[in-house]
Scaffold this motif. Sequence first.
Motif, PDB file in Angstrom:
ATOM      1  N   LYS A 186       0.829  -1.199   0.000  1.00 40.01           N
ATOM      2  CA  LYS A 186       0.000   0.000   0.000  1.00 40.01           C
ATOM      3  C   LYS A 186       0.872   1.261   0.000  1.00 40.01           C
ATOM      4  CE  LYS A 186      -3.573  -0.213   2.640  1.00 40.01           C
ATOM      5  NZ  LYS A 186      -4.412  -0.191   3.879  1.00 40.01           N
ATOM      6  N   CYS A 187       1.942   1.254   0.802  1.00 39.94           N
ATOM      7  CA  CYS A 187       2.836   2.422   0.838  1.00 39.94           C
ATOM      8  C   CYS A 187       3.498   2.642  -0.512  1.00 39.94           C
ATOM      9  CB  CYS A 187       3.890   2.252   1.934  1.00 39.94           C
ATOM     10  SG  CYS A 187       3.228   2.275   3.602  1.00 39.94           S
ATOM     11  N   GLN A 189       2.363   1.715  -3.413  1.00 39.44           N
ATOM     12  CA  GLN A 189       1.373   2.172  -4.376  1.00 39.44           C
ATOM     13  C   GLN A 189       1.062   3.659  -4.194  1.00 39.44           C
ATOM     14  OE1 GLN A 189      -2.001  -0.380  -3.942  1.00 39.44           O
ATOM     15  NE2 GLN A 189      -1.008  -2.157  -4.920  1.00 39.44           N
ATOM     16  N   THR A 190       0.968   4.087  -2.945  1.00 37.76           N
ATOM     17  CA  THR A 190       0.720   5.517  -2.710  1.00 37.76           C
ATOM     18  C   THR A 190       1.891   6.368  -3.203  1.00 37.76           C
ATOM     19  OG1 THR A 190       1.583   5.223  -0.455  1.00 37.76           O
ATOM     20  CG2 THR A 190      -0.795   5.121  -0.749  1.00 37.76           C
ATOM     21  N   ILE A 191       3.090   5.850  -2.980  1.00 33.79           N
ATOM     22  CA  ILE A 191       4.270   6.603  -3.462  1.00 33.79           C
ATOM     23  C   ILE A 191       4.277   6.672  -4.977  1.00 33.79           C
ATOM     24  CG2 ILE A 191       6.788   6.536  -3.602  1.00 33.79           C
ATOM     25  CD1 ILE A 191       6.722   5.312  -0.742  1.00 33.79           C
ATOM     26  N   LYS A 193       1.660   6.493  -6.939  1.00 30.84           N
ATOM     27  CA  LYS A 193       0.613   7.412  -7.364  1.00 30.84           C
ATOM     28  C   LYS A 193       1.059   8.865  -7.220  1.00 30.84           C
ATOM     29  CE  LYS A 193      -3.339   4.382  -6.405  1.00 30.84           C
ATOM     30  NZ  LYS A 193      -4.556   4.179  -5.573  1.00 30.84           N
ATOM     31  N   GLN A 194       1.725   9.140  -6.109  1.00 33.03           N
ATOM     32  CA  GLN A 194       2.215  10.510  -5.920  1.00 33.03           C
ATOM     33  C   GLN A 194       3.230  10.886  -6.989  1.00 33.03           C
ATOM     34  OE1 GLN A 194       3.731  10.690  -1.933  1.00 33.03           O
ATOM     35  NE2 GLN A 194       1.690  10.571  -0.975  1.00 33.03           N
ATOM     36  N   GLN A 197       1.401  11.451 -10.227  1.00 34.14           N
ATOM     37  CA  GLN A 197       0.720  12.741 -10.206  1.00 34.14           C
ATOM     38  C   GLN A 197       1.710  13.892 -10.402  1.00 34.14           C
ATOM     39  OE1 GLN A 197      -2.543  13.052 -10.084  1.00 34.14           O
ATOM     40  NE2 GLN A 197      -2.440  15.295 -10.225  1.00 34.14           N
TER      41      GLN A 197
END
Length: 396
Positions: A186-187, A189-191, A193-194, A197
């Motif tokens: 999850k971490c 994936q968030t990284i 995505k950031q 972006q």
Amino acid sequence: MSYRELRNFCEQMRALGYHRIISMENFRRPNFELVADILYWLALKYDPNTDISDNIDEERNRVEFIKQITTLFVSKARLKINPKRLYMADVYAVQEILKISTFLYKAQISQPAEEDEVHDFSLPSKLSNIKSHKLLAQEITDLATRLYDQLGKEDEVRVAREKALQFLSNVSRGGNSQSEQSYIQKCIQTILKQQEQSIQDMQKYVTGLERDQKQIEEKIKRKTKELEQAEKRLKGMTSVKPAYQEEYDRQEYELEKLYQVYVEKFRNLVYLEHVLDVQNKQAEIEQKKKNQILQGVRGVIQDAEMNELRGGDDDENDDQLEQLGGDSRLQSSNQEKRNNDFMRQQHGGFNKQQLDEDVEGDDIDDLSGGGDEEEGEEDEEDGIENLDDDGEDADF
């Protein structure tokens, strides 16, 4: 961690009197029991009265032990220790333990200061650098306020720190639980995505810059074309002669001539005004001189008339005229008064009416025994004016 640091650590622990033999091979792999034993022994050696639990059976006990050790040496010895590395219990933990052992080893080998040296300590009489002290004091206050703010957030950060330590301990033990892997994924994936972006934002920014660059290039081209057209128009205007240029040149030439004439006439006018002023001043001076002469003549005539009225002689009048400076004009005026007939033949004479008035005035004065003084003065002034006119005619 270098070989040299491991060797120094083993020698320092041996010099401090650690009861167990330490080898450089003990730290190739994580060994928390050995690290905890060394830390506990160093803490007791530094402060025998310290209250630290040596229970490391469970995970929370190990975390609490590391926290107590770190707090002891940071608060009292002012040593900067990383608790994460101590918890790893491998070669990187030796770097943190080496700080503690070096501190104790230096304290052990240092010689105690003599009593005289301790008592002779005194502050310098003069402060060499006041600015540096002020800056240092300001920096200390800033750090204190920052530390106070950070301690105020301790309750909020404590939960996150404990979770992070727990997660690190689980990872260090090599656990393969599904929750840890899902959290890591999850971490990640968030990284990702950031980052995606941020890449998209950067691409938008780059496209905007390219669009602005194209617009600016178009503006530059348009302005260059306008500049070339303006330069061509300027060259054409400079090559073509204006419609009224010849008449303008002729009028300008005539204006220069008229200006020269004007300057010359103005200069002459100023000079003539100056000459006129000089002549007027000279005329005023001459008039003043004439007035003075007339006043003198008037006084002599008055004296002569008074003497005649009193029965005086004509010789006395002549003596008075000679005393005034032997002015020929005064003498001739006196003689003309005494002999009016001779002056009438020489200069044309006085006016008959004036002579009659003078004779009548003299007769009235003789008959009245003196008469009115004001009428006598008016007659005398008239006679003086006539004499002045005659004298001027004689001069010319």
